[in-house]
Design a protein around this motif. Structure first.
Motif, PDB file in Angstrom:
ATOM      1  N   LYS A 272      23.410  13.267  33.131  1.00 21.90           N
ATOM      2  CA  LYS A 272      24.135  12.106  32.650  1.00 21.90           C
ATOM      3  C   LYS A 272      23.199  10.899  32.666  1.00 21.90           C
ATOM      4  O   LYS A 272      22.346  10.776  33.546  1.00 21.90           O
ATOM      5  N   THR A 273      23.366  10.018  31.691  1.00 22.71           N
ATOM      6  CA  THR A 273      22.406   8.928  31.547  1.00 22.71           C
ATOM      7  C   THR A 273      23.076   7.621  31.136  1.00 22.71           C
ATOM      8  O   THR A 273      24.242   7.590  30.748  1.00 22.71           O
ATOM      9  N   VAL A 510      21.238  10.529  37.660  1.00 20.97           N
ATOM     10  CA  VAL A 510      21.664   9.723  36.523  1.00 20.97           C
ATOM     11  C   VAL A 510      20.409   9.036  36.002  1.00 20.97           C
ATOM     12  O   VAL A 510      19.693   8.383  36.762  1.00 20.97           O
TER      13      VAL A 510
END
Length: 532
Positions: A272-273, A510
């Motif tokens: 996830k970013t 992340v």
């Protein structure tokens, strides 16, 4: 996109609510080991490389630099933990003084001792106007930094900058080497020495960076003894070389990562970013500088279709730099795809359709170029989809591919399919992206966006130590982007990596936009262990 090291390319308060959400899913397989096949060696394929390896010029500023350490670093959940500091900083009641006690016995890879003087040297050099660090404004809060003996460093701030501790993941350079040469052009920029888990052994620009384990690393010598990062800008070529066994791991776009779904010897990691793709709308172009055109484009684009069709669902619609699942996101600023609304905005503003369907106003044709970087399939796909949606509203977008050397001189007037995003704190990305004082400053504020209300809110968010006040400031920024979008944000992209399943300890965090050397499953390669 916010600094030259990002070409190819973290608050202690709300951001700690983020989780790593590193979805690692095993793929069933045909086997196949990549790279050298040795468990003590890893060869990974990345899409871009930095321009420099000197932290004084911006390299590794968000951590995980392999060669260096910061005072602090992040764990898998993006929470701060000590690195060169022995503990988290002591913060004064007024939030203006941060005191760091340093870890003792640490040495640089050349054997020289690390101490407080190196920390002071690093920060003072970056703050020097003569240093070509494009991210200097990120340290604007620092009023002074001083050593108190060999193992204590004190930062004094000009204002209570809430995420300051996040800034101290910045790598520390050795004064005894970097301080004896030209900071901008000296040998240290390409042959650095640090305290990190790896030592650079070779850098063939445009080809690869080679590292070996640092036997004197304070955290213990890594089990992966040789680490190589191969620079492969073309996504298809990267996938081919991974499949052929030349690579142990690679970052891939969703459509190519899907091709490894039947490989039992490899794992696919979805990180996830905060990484977004956006179209810059330069104020210095007669079409993109028109507020009505900006507003129309912002609702003409079908973000949901882009996530589904271009990303295979590996992402989410973007309405600004903040992802919709972040606690910093402002509810109610989502923009629904509405072609009818887009057309009405343009009609009301005097942009009338011509015989070919393209609008004109006062003799100006609603047409502009949109550049994307060659070999980047995700950017190409986004550019083409954006152009298609824009045409339905009567705006002609001419897509062009080129290198950054071709694109950069045109950024004042030509639109660019750009990227950015930082999970640490909203100040980290939004200030460089939107503040008018940085318009045209390299890759900062590429759209030359100029909105006094946004400028004031960015300063309020930067200078306040109160979480509620900061949230209100960034809410203002996001609402102003609805009224006058200097960028059309398209998607937030999950990063997909395919990795040979021969190590334990692989995971993701992340991630920011700037990924490759510092991010990916190899963010913690120094802790990997060969599977028995």
């Amino acid at each position: 996109m916010t600094a030259r090291t990002v070409r190819g390319a973290a608050a202690v308060t709300l951001a700690t609510a983020l989780t790593a959400a590193a979805a690692a899913c095993s793929a069933p397989s045909q086997g196949g080991t990549g790279g050298t096949g040795a468990a003590d060696s890893a060869v990974v394929g990345i899409a871009s490389e930095p321009e420099t390896l000197s932290p004084l010029l911006g390299y590794g500023k968000d951590g995980n630099s392999k060669i260096f350490d910061g005072l602090l670093t992040h764990d898998a959940d993006m929470k701060l933990k000590p690195a060169l500091a022995a503990a988290l900083p002591e913060v004064s009641a007024d939030g203006l003084t941060y005191t760091y006690r340093l870890r003792k016995g640490v040495k640089f890879s050349d054997g020289a001792p690390f101490g407080a003087k190196d920390v002071v040297f690093t920060y003072r050099t970056i703050l020097d106007p003569g240093t070509n660090n494009p991210s200097r404004t990120e340290l604007d809060a620092i009023g002074g930094v001083e050593a108190q003996g060999e193992d204590t460093v004190v930062f004094r701030l000009k204002y209570p900058y809430a995420p300051f501790a996040e800034r101290t993941v910045l790598p520390i350079a050795p004064e005894h080497l970097a301080g004896r040469q030209d900071v901008n052009t000296g040998a240290f920029t390409t042959a650095p020495v640090g305290t990190g888990p790896y030592v650079l052994t070779a850098w063939s620009k445009g080809e690869k960076l080679s590292f070996k384990a640092n036997p004197g690393y304070w955290g213990g010598e890594p089990a992966v003894k040789k680490f190589t990062m191969v620079v492969i800008k073309d996504d298809d070529v990267r996938a081919t070389r991974l499949r052929s066994g030349e690579l142990d791991a690679a970052i891939l776009p969703p459509n190519l990562a899907k091709g490894f779904a039947g490989d039992k010897g490899r794992r696919t990691f979805a990180a996830k970013t905060f990484d977004y793709r956006t179209v810059t709308l330069p104020t210095h172009h007669p079409v993109t500088g028109d507020t009505a055109v900006r507003q129309a484009l912002d609702v003409a684009v079908d973000r949901g279709a882009m996530v589904k069709g271009l990303l295979d669902g590996a992402g989410k619609p973007a309405y600004g730099p903040v992802p919709t699942d972040s606690p910093w996101f402002t509810a109610g600023t989502e923009r629904t795809h509405d072609l009818g609304k887009a057309r009405k905005i343009l009609d009301d503003a005097g942009w009338k359709p011509g015989e070919d369907g393209i609008r004109t106003k006062d003799g100006v044709r609603a047409s502009f170029p949109l550049w994307y970087t060659s070999g980047d399939k995700i950017r190409q796909d986004h550019a083409l989809a954006f152009a298609s949606d824009a045409r339905k509203a009567g705006i002609e977008v001419k897509t062009e591919a080129g290198t950054w050397e071709v694109i950069e001189p045109r950024m004042k007037t030509d639109a660019v399919l750009a990227g950015g995003g930082s999970p640490a704190d909203p100040d980290f990305d939004q200030y460089l992206l939107l503040t008018s004082s940085l318009g045209g400053d390299g890759f900062n504020n590429m759209a030359w966006y100029d909105n006094p209300a946004v400028d004031r809110a960015l300063e309020d968010g930067r200078r306040s130590g109160d979480p509620a006040s900061r949230k209100a400031a960034y809410d203002t920024v996001q609402r102003e982007l609805v009224k006058n979008p200097g960028y059309v944000f398209l998607t937030h992209i999950d990063h997909l990596y395919v990795v040979n399943d021969k190590w334990t300890g692989t995971s993701t965090q992340v991630e920011p936009h700037d990924h490759g050397l510092g991010s990916g499953p190899w963010w913690n390669v120094e802790t990997w262990k060969p599977k028995k």
